[in-house]
Design an enzyme around this catalytic site. Sequence first.
Site, PDB file in Angstrom:
ATOM      1  N   ASP A  64     -25.583 -33.164 -17.256  1.00 44.75           N
ATOM      2  CA  ASP A  64     -25.425 -33.779 -19.418  1.00 44.75           C
ATOM      3  C   ASP A  64     -25.724 -32.621 -19.781  1.00 44.75           C
ATOM      4  O   ASP A  64     -26.159 -32.206 -19.763  1.00 44.75           O
ATOM      5  CB  ASP A  64     -26.898 -34.836 -18.655  1.00 44.75           C
ATOM      6  CG  ASP A  64     -26.151 -35.627 -19.874  1.00 44.75           C
ATOM      7  OD1 ASP A  64     -25.314 -35.412 -20.749  1.00 44.75           O
ATOM      8  OD2 ASP A  64     -27.452 -36.705 -20.133  1.00 44.75           O
ATOM      9  N   ASN A  91     -15.702 -27.990 -25.073  1.00 45.98           N
ATOM     10  CA  ASN A  91     -14.936 -29.372 -24.813  1.00 45.98           C
ATOM     11  C   ASN A  91     -15.621 -30.876 -24.681  1.00 45.98           C
ATOM     12  O   ASN A  91     -14.726 -31.475 -24.617  1.00 45.98           O
ATOM     13  CB  ASN A  91     -14.092 -29.149 -23.527  1.00 45.98           C
ATOM     14  CG  ASN A  91     -13.004 -29.852 -23.029  1.00 45.98           C
ATOM     15  OD1 ASN A  91     -11.997 -30.819 -23.971  1.00 45.98           O
ATOM     16  ND2 ASN A  91     -13.030 -31.220 -21.782  1.00 45.98           N
ATOM     17  N   SER A 138     -12.271 -29.608 -31.313  1.00 39.51           N
ATOM     18  CA  SER A 138     -11.840 -30.917 -32.558  1.00 39.51           C
ATOM     19  C   SER A 138     -11.282 -32.280 -31.803  1.00 39.51           C
ATOM     20  O   SER A 138     -10.727 -32.441 -31.095  1.00 39.51           O
ATOM     21  CB  SER A 138     -12.402 -30.424 -33.345  1.00 39.51           C
ATOM     22  OG  SER A 138     -12.502 -31.249 -34.596  1.00 39.51           O
ATOM     23  N   SER A 139     -11.103 -32.587 -32.592  1.00 36.53           N
ATOM     24  CA  SER A 139      -9.641 -32.976 -32.691  1.00 36.53           C
ATOM     25  C   SER A 139      -8.929 -33.511 -34.038  1.00 36.53           C
ATOM     26  O   SER A 139     -10.148 -33.590 -35.006  1.00 36.53           O
ATOM     27  CB  SER A 139     -10.489 -34.867 -32.559  1.00 36.53           C
ATOM     28  OG  SER A 139      -9.220 -35.524 -32.935  1.00 36.53           O
ATOM     29  N   TYR A 153     -17.321 -40.460 -33.744  1.00 40.58           N
ATOM     30  CA  TYR A 153     -16.595 -38.987 -33.327  1.00 40.58           C
ATOM     31  C   TYR A 153     -15.407 -38.352 -33.627  1.00 40.58           C
ATOM     32  O   TYR A 153     -16.169 -37.131 -34.258  1.00 40.58           O
ATOM     33  CB  TYR A 153     -15.438 -40.142 -32.145  1.00 40.58           C
ATOM     34  CG  TYR A 153     -14.446 -39.160 -31.353  1.00 40.58           C
ATOM     35  CD1 TYR A 153     -14.535 -38.007 -30.488  1.00 40.58           C
ATOM     36  CD2 TYR A 153     -13.166 -38.723 -31.960  1.00 40.58           C
ATOM     37  CE1 TYR A 153     -13.501 -37.468 -29.483  1.00 40.58           C
ATOM     38  CE2 TYR A 153     -12.176 -37.847 -31.172  1.00 40.58           C
ATOM     39  CZ  TYR A 153     -12.711 -37.448 -30.589  1.00 40.58           C
ATOM     40  OH  TYR A 153     -11.607 -36.381 -29.334  1.00 40.58           O
ATOM     41  N   LYS A 157     -16.710 -34.537 -34.591  1.00 43.64           N
ATOM     42  CA  LYS A 157     -15.639 -33.104 -34.289  1.00 43.64           C
ATOM     43  C   LYS A 157     -15.382 -32.592 -36.045  1.00 43.64           C
ATOM     44  O   LYS A 157     -14.747 -31.615 -36.133  1.00 43.64           O
ATOM     45  CB  LYS A 157     -14.413 -34.064 -34.620  1.00 43.64           C
ATOM     46  CG  LYS A 157     -14.051 -34.946 -32.659  1.00 43.64           C
ATOM     47  CD  LYS A 157     -14.542 -33.471 -31.835  1.00 43.64           C
ATOM     48  CE  LYS A 157     -14.526 -34.207 -30.822  1.00 43.64           C
ATOM     49  NZ  LYS A 157     -14.612 -32.352 -29.422  1.00 43.64           N
TER      50      LYS A 157
END
Length: 254
Positions: A64, A91, A138-139, A153, A157
């Site tokens: 974890d 990731n 990231s995103s 989220y 990010k």
Amino acid sequence: MELGLKGKRALVTGGTKGIGRAIAFGLAAEGADVAICARDGRAVADTVKDLKASGIAAFGAELDVSAKDALEGFIRDAARTLGGLDILVCNASALADGSGEEAFRQAFEIDLMHTRNACEAAIPFLEASGAGSIVAISSISGSEDYGYGSSAYGTMKAALFFYMKSLARHVAGRGIRANIVSPGTTYFEDGFWDRVKLNDPEGFARNLNENPMKRMARPEEIADVVVFLSSARASFVSGANIVVDGTLTMRIPN
């Protein structure tokens, strides 16, 4: 193009499925030895077995990543097993939905703090490498709001953009590069968009059609960019955010 990754030592968090798995195997295909971690111990064992079958040294642990001491121990063990570290890819993600307190807590601990803690633990090994590379995943949700409960989220990010840019400047003199890759919608079996396709087919079709390419990315298409950034071919690329989204985003960076 020869990337010069043969014999390099890489560590990928969240490396058993989707983008993380594709990154691990992309690095292995270039001859790098790879360490991975994930929560599912059986998936870790299976992935390590498959990596070794490709002809490289591999190491893995059930972990974890929000547990700081365990994460630091894994990084030390991986460096000892592989003989050092040249590449770190952060990731792992909570994929936390919504804007509730628990979602924010999960996203903070896993998306943001795991990246910070992994970087701090790996930097001494990366500095000893002489050509260390860090890539955080990231995103596009960190720069544009796409809904689907992405508030927690997307917030974390977005925080990665500042952290990694600042980190890049601080470690440049120590022979380490730090970059971000921001994927767009990426489809793989049992992934987020696979579940959307099952539970909200209209929403899935709408998101698919919003991309001018009329499709989503494959994990390997994200991994290829990460592998290049991790290599000596990207030796003067640091502090960058590379968007891999098939032209989905409309934001003009300034």
